[in-house]
Motif scaffolding. Sequence first.
Motif, mmCIF file in Angstrom:
data_model
loop_
_atom_site.group_PDB
_atom_site.id
_atom_site.type_symbol
_atom_site.label_atom_id
_atom_site.label_comp_id
_atom_site.label_asym_id
_atom_site.label_seq_id
_atom_site.Cartn_x
_atom_site.Cartn_y
_atom_site.Cartn_z
ATOM 1 N N ALA A 1 33.346 26.470 44.723
ATOM 2 C CA ALA A 1 33.891 27.783 44.374
ATOM 3 C C ALA A 1 34.761 27.647 43.134
ATOM 4 N N PRO A 2 34.364 28.219 41.983
ATOM 5 C CA PRO A 2 35.160 28.093 40.758
ATOM 6 C C PRO A 2 36.564 28.675 40.922
ATOM 7 N N THR A 3 37.515 28.052 40.245
ATOM 8 C CA THR A 3 38.898 28.530 40.256
ATOM 9 C C THR A 3 39.079 29.562 39.155
ATOM 10 N N ARG A 4 39.267 30.800 39.518
ATOM 11 C CA ARG A 4 39.313 31.875 38.523
ATOM 12 C C ARG A 4 40.453 31.711 37.522
ATOM 13 N N VAL A 5 41.586 31.231 37.992
ATOM 14 C CA VAL A 5 42.753 31.144 37.112
ATOM 15 C C VAL A 5 42.526 30.139 35.987
ATOM 16 N N LEU A 6 41.576 29.213 36.156
ATOM 17 C CA LEU A 6 41.295 28.229 35.118
ATOM 18 C C LEU A 6 40.025 28.547 34.337
ATOM 19 N N LEU B 1 25.410 27.236 39.369
ATOM 20 C CA LEU B 1 26.382 27.265 38.271
ATOM 21 C C LEU B 1 26.054 26.239 37.181
ATOM 22 N N GLU B 2 26.412 24.994 37.408
ATOM 23 C CA GLU B 2 26.325 23.939 36.396
ATOM 24 C C GLU B 2 26.473 22.604 37.107
ATOM 25 N N ALA B 3 26.361 21.513 36.387
ATOM 26 C CA ALA B 3 26.718 20.206 36.916
ATOM 27 C C ALA B 3 28.212 19.981 36.683
ATOM 28 N N ASP C 1 29.550 33.878 35.445
ATOM 29 C CA ASP C 1 29.606 33.206 36.744
ATOM 30 C C ASP C 1 30.700 32.145 36.793
ATOM 31 N N HIS C 2 31.583 32.158 35.774
ATOM 32 C CA HIS C 2 32.776 31.304 35.746
ATOM 33 C C HIS C 2 32.434 29.835 35.541
#
Length: 261
Positions: free
Chosen positions: A119-124, A160-162, A182-183
């Motif tokens: 789960a990506p960290t939105r604040v970063l 997302l990505e690696a 998608d962050h």
Amino acid sequence: MDELASVNGTIGRAEEMTIPVTDEGLLRGDGVFEVARLYAGRPFAWDEHLARLLRSAANVRLEFDLGAARAEVDALLAKAGAVDGTIRLLITRGGRRVAVLAPLPERGESVTLGTVEYAPTRVLDAVKSLSYAANMLASRLAREAGADEALLVTPDGRVLEAPTSAFFYVRGGALHTPPLADHILDSITRRHVLALTGASERGLARDELTGLDEAFLASTTREVQPVSAIDGRALPAVPGPVTAAAAEALRRYIDERTAAS
């Protein structure tokens, strides 16, 4: 190559350089960084990397002297000579400018991926921070499952990505990559591949992975690396024609830019 480093302008063997243990870059991973690939001692797309470093630092409210950092990297590269490898520049919350020269990591001709929930960290968002523990754990989890590298997928199934690379894929002969919305990281190599190939941003669901024709990872150190399998399923072509064309286009572009610099 000798692994050299510079800490606030003092150059020495990387293994012997130090920073105080109280630096919050160490204690909390509070800082930003960039890594560029060296071709005969020249960092590729260095101005782009420095521009992103400035944006990352601004986003985490971290001030630093860009002129000093640039001069210290130049001095380190001058001492090292015309080497191939990487240059890593870190800015810590404790006020240290750390530059490290290192050889390229060993890579195979292709790479296998294993999906790992993330789960990506939105604040970063838009920050290339020193807080990479989650990325490194994802890589270890993928290797434990028998893959070479992780492919990050959100809990609701968006690819997302690696952990340290952008992900590109081919469906129906067309080249796509997951969107920045998608962050994912705004990778510099990703930008170049998009511009050179005409690839489009397109979201990808986890259950679509079984229908891919080709896939590859793109990053500073990998350039374009074909993906041979995802979650144990072999891809039809490794490298496929779209992947091979992307690799050639990026390699030609790098050669032209480094020759002109």
